[in-house]
Design an enzyme around this catalytic site. Structure first.
Site, PDB file in Angstrom:
ATOM      1  N   HIS A  94       0.818  -1.221   0.000  1.00  0.00           N
ATOM      2  CA  HIS A  94       0.000   0.000   0.000  1.00  0.00           C
ATOM      3  C   HIS A  94       0.849   1.267   0.000  1.00  0.00           C
ATOM      4  O   HIS A  94       0.337   2.350  -0.255  1.00  0.00           O
ATOM      5  CB  HIS A  94      -0.929   0.014   1.224  1.00  0.00           C
ATOM      6  CG  HIS A  94      -2.013  -1.020   1.139  1.00  0.00           C
ATOM      7  ND1 HIS A  94      -3.327  -0.709   0.897  1.00  0.00           N
ATOM      8  CD2 HIS A  94      -1.966  -2.364   1.229  1.00  0.00           C
ATOM      9  CE1 HIS A  94      -4.051  -1.815   0.857  1.00  0.00           C
ATOM     10  NE2 HIS A  94      -3.242  -2.837   1.065  1.00  0.00           N
TER      11      HIS A  94
ATOM     12  N   ASP B 161       3.288   9.764  -0.515  1.00  0.00           N
ATOM     13  CA  ASP B 161       2.164   8.935  -0.065  1.00  0.00           C
ATOM     14  C   ASP B 161       1.923   7.847  -1.104  1.00  0.00           C
ATOM     15  O   ASP B 161       1.902   8.146  -2.305  1.00  0.00           O
ATOM     16  CB  ASP B 161       0.903   9.811   0.082  1.00  0.00           C
ATOM     17  CG  ASP B 161      -0.024   9.320   1.183  1.00  0.00           C
ATOM     18  OD1 ASP B 161      -0.040   8.101   1.418  1.00  0.00           O
ATOM     19  OD2 ASP B 161      -0.725  10.155   1.786  1.00  0.00           O
TER      20      ASP B 161
HETATM   21  P1  ADP Z   1      -3.008   6.391   5.524  1.00  0.00           P
HETATM   22  O1  ADP Z   1      -3.284   5.046   4.949  1.00  0.00           O
HETATM   23  O2  ADP Z   1      -1.581   6.803   5.449  1.00  0.00           O
HETATM   24  O3  ADP Z   1      -3.552   6.553   6.895  1.00  0.00           O
HETATM   25  P2  ADP Z   1      -5.066   7.474   3.683  1.00  0.00           P
HETATM   26  O4  ADP Z   1      -5.389   8.879   3.326  1.00  0.00           O
HETATM   27  O5  ADP Z   1      -4.901   6.564   2.525  1.00  0.00           O
HETATM   28  O6  ADP Z   1      -3.779   7.509   4.632  1.00  0.00           O
HETATM   29  O7  ADP Z   1      -6.218   6.890   4.585  1.00  0.00           O
HETATM   30  C1  ADP Z   1      -6.630   7.496   5.778  1.00  0.00           C
HETATM   31  C2  ADP Z   1      -7.994   6.957   6.148  1.00  0.00           C
HETATM   32  O8  ADP Z   1      -8.237   7.282   7.516  1.00  0.00           O
HETATM   33  C3  ADP Z   1      -9.118   7.558   5.327  1.00  0.00           C
HETATM   34  O9  ADP Z   1     -10.077   6.566   5.036  1.00  0.00           O
HETATM   35  C4  ADP Z   1      -9.700   8.623   6.267  1.00  0.00           C
HETATM   36  O10 ADP Z   1     -11.076   8.860   6.073  1.00  0.00           O
HETATM   37  C5  ADP Z   1      -9.455   8.019   7.625  1.00  0.00           C
HETATM   38  N1  ADP Z   1      -9.278   9.058   8.653  1.00  0.00           N
HETATM   39  C6  ADP Z   1      -8.341  10.021   8.697  1.00  0.00           C
HETATM   40  N2  ADP Z   1      -8.497  10.804   9.774  1.00  0.00           N
HETATM   41  C7  ADP Z   1      -9.568  10.338  10.432  1.00  0.00           C
HETATM   42  C8  ADP Z   1     -10.252  10.733  11.637  1.00  0.00           C
HETATM   43  N3  ADP Z   1      -9.839  11.755  12.376  1.00  0.00           N
HETATM   44  N4  ADP Z   1     -11.333  10.009  11.989  1.00  0.00           N
HETATM   45  C9  ADP Z   1     -11.729   8.947  11.242  1.00  0.00           C
HETATM   46  N5  ADP Z   1     -11.135   8.533  10.121  1.00  0.00           N
HETATM   47  C10 ADP Z   1     -10.064   9.212   9.715  1.00  0.00           C
HETATM   48  O1  F6P Z   2      -1.093   2.890   4.452  1.00  0.00           O
HETATM   49  C1  F6P Z   2      -0.083   2.562   5.309  1.00  0.00           C
HETATM   50  C2  F6P Z   2      -0.549   2.125   6.681  1.00  0.00           C
HETATM   51  O2  F6P Z   2       0.463   1.567   7.446  1.00  0.00           O
HETATM   52  C3  F6P Z   2      -1.639   1.121   6.572  1.00  0.00           C
HETATM   53  O3  F6P Z   2      -1.163  -0.182   6.634  1.00  0.00           O
HETATM   54  C4  F6P Z   2      -2.522   1.509   7.694  1.00  0.00           C
HETATM   55  O4  F6P Z   2      -3.817   1.488   7.211  1.00  0.00           O
HETATM   56  C5  F6P Z   2      -2.220   2.952   8.016  1.00  0.00           C
HETATM   57  O5  F6P Z   2      -1.010   3.227   7.425  1.00  0.00           O
HETATM   58  C6  F6P Z   2      -2.313   3.245   9.496  1.00  0.00           C
HETATM   59  O6  F6P Z   2      -1.146   2.879  10.171  1.00  0.00           O
HETATM   60  P1  F6P Z   2      -1.078   2.050  11.520  1.00  0.00           P
HETATM   61  O7  F6P Z   2      -1.647   0.699  11.224  1.00  0.00           O
HETATM   62  O8  F6P Z   2       0.367   2.018  11.874  1.00  0.00           O
HETATM   63  O9  F6P Z   2      -1.912   2.790  12.530  1.00  0.00           O
END
Ligand code: ADP
Ligand code: F6P
Length: 501
Positions: free
Chosen positions: A165, A373
């Protein structure tokens, strides 16, 4: 001992889709796990007869969890040492920074590597127990790169997929890893290795040639007597579900209320991030602060809502980041805010999906400006939520999403002046320009949703289609996601699946 129930589809990820958290009254409760991986896979698997192997949060014994939306939960226990050395250490202080352009210094400790091997072995063994004879196993992400190889040794009958991912770095960075050969070999235990972007598949092929001296192209790698296929499969979201949620009258009403509560500004800028140094939060705050100082942006006119959900809180680099962000938010509010009119509304709470949808609907500009990202699903959620066709997406060139949504206002977040100009351009864009761009992005995401992702990946993994069609004949969400064409239709090669590059 009770007989272990087995599944023909097993998803293996570091986290289960739910983890334990402590409620305000001190009670233990289960809630959706943070992050993009769960956000992508959970809606996809709902009501599919699959098993999800993962960690349930917390240290110690593995709790027995009930099925979640029809998916079996198979918990892997991690001790405190495992968490410190595998999750916080090798996964999030070695691999994570290295795979994100080394924007923070990757750390190397032999003890962390030992834990990484040990925990990957435990995941492989747990998976081997619950996978049906000849079944499909889909291993996710950088925490588990050794699992495909370890699992193949235990269960050569399985069809094994691996999907990363996060970005896969260029050779000059990956070569820093002391155990680079073992990590590459681990991934090559899979039949199909999927990445977010074609560039990542190219980096992987180059490294396999260089480090393991195996014959490799950007599509195929020969190892022992097998061919491992590689390709790009950009992950997505449940576009229709987010759109339907955002279209609900109560969500629209909540968005109106939020705008009022924000003081009815002319423009709302929103950012929603996990609190991570890859997300470019500090650079964004600096750009915003300079625009306030120069008068290009005025507090009464414009408001920034920064949602920053704390993440990996025991890792030193994350603790330092949080302190720095909170100090900067305090400074900016102190300097530019007024009584009842802060320059930045800063929120660190988890929100439910409806509240997030309302926030997206209220944002005139959504600022998604990570330094690097793998994908960034927040950007896609914003586009899906804009059922009104309005809203400007300011997007980093260094998010995987940028390759798919070139109609966004693209910026280089390392370039402070460029970031400021991009933010001003998005704030001042004409409604016609904003609408045209949003229309194009919405049309793209309508086609390229999470089901399209699963269909392209799983049909490439299971070329004959027998297993997938068996799964799809159940009444689950995966139906339509994964149905594979009759054998007369040749399966496309993985490299043709990438949508944007
Ligand atoms: P990562 O995988 O690095 O966390 P992404 O943008 O791909 O980043 O995914 C983040 C996910 O977490 C999204 O589905 C978003 O809606 C969710 N998210 C981010 N901040 C919050 C929050 N404060 N409360 C609930 N969901 C959140
Ligand atoms: O997208 C990268 C990632 O490590 C995912 O595996 C996971 O959804 C997200 O970031 C949140 O990270 P963690 O599992 O360390 O809270």
């Amino acid at each position: 001992m009770p007989e272990m129930r087995q599944s023909s589809l097993v998803v293996v990820a570091n986290r289960l889709p739910i983890d334990d958290s402590v409620a305000p009254d001190g009670a233990c409760e289960w809630r959706r796990s943070p992050g993009g991986l769960v956000g992508a896979l959970h809606p996809l698997l709902r009501h599919t007869p699959a098993t999800w192997v993962g960690w349930a949060g917390g240290a110690g014994s593995a709790p027995a969890l009930p099925d979640v939306d029809g998916v079996r939960m198979h918990t892997v226990a991690l001790s405190r040492d495992d968490l410190r050395d595998h999750y916080e250490g090798f996964s999030n202080a070695t691999l994570w920074p290295l795979y994100h352009d080394a924007v923070e210094q990757p750390q190397h400790h032999r003890r962390w590597w030992e834990a990484y091997q040990r925990v990957n072995q435990r995941f492989a063994e747990a998976t081997a127990e619950v996978a049906e004879q000849g079944g499909i196993v889909w291993v996710q992400d950088y925490h588990l790169q050794l699992v495909p190889g370890l699992l193949r040794a235990l269960r050569p009958d399985l069809r094994i997929g691996f999907f990363l991912h996060v970005p896969f770095p260029p050779p000059e960075l990956f070569m820093q890893l002391p155990r680079r050969a073992e990590l590459l070999r681990g991934m090559l235990g899979a039949d199909l290795v999927g990445f977010q972007r074609a560039q990542a598949a190219h980096n992987f092929a180059q490294l396999v040639t260089k480090v393991l001296e195996l014959p490799a192209t950007d599509r195929r790698i020969g190892i022992d007597d097998r061919v491992v296929r590689i390709g790009a499969f950009p992950v997505s979201i449940d576009t229709a579900e987010m759109a339907a949620l955002a279209a609900r009258p109560e969500v629209a009403a909540r968005a109106r209320r939020l705008r009022r509560d924000l003081g009815d500004p002319r423009q709302v800028i929103l950012s929603v991030d996990r609190m991570d140094y890859t997300k470019g939060i500090e650079q964004r705050l600096k750009a915003y602060s300079e625009l306030l100082a120069s008068g290009d942006v005025k507090v009464r006119d414009t408001v920034l809502v920064q949602v920053a959900m704390p993440s990996r809180e025991r890792v030193g680099q994350y603790q330092i980041l949080r302190e720095r962000i909170e100090r900067e938010v305090g400074r900016i509010n102190g300097e530019f805010g007024r009584v009842g009119e802060p320059a930045i509304h800063y929120l660190t709470q988890p929100f439910d999906r409806a509240e997030l949808a309302a926030l997206y609907r209220v944002a005139d500009v959504m600022a998604v400006t990570p330094l690097r990202d793998g994908m960034n699903l927040v950007a896609k959620e914003y586009v899906a939520a804009r059922v009104d066709g309005a809203g400007a997406l300011l997007l980093s060139e260094f998010a995987g999403t940028a390759a798919e949504l070139p109609e966004a206002y693209l910026v280089n977040p390392h370039d402070l002046e460029g970031l400021k100009q991009g933010l001003c351009a998005a704030l001042r864009a004409s409604p016609t320009d904003v609408g045209q761009r949003m229309r194009a992005m919405r049309a793209y995401l309508h086609q390229h949703d999470i089901r399209a992702w699963a269909r392209s990946y799983l049909s490439a993994l299971d070329e004959a289609g027998a297993l997938i069609n068996r799964l799809a004949s159940t009444d689950g969400t995966l139906d339509g996601a994964a149905r594979v064409p009759a054998p007369a239709t040749p399966a496309a090669s993985p490299a043709t699946h990438h949508a944007g590059g």
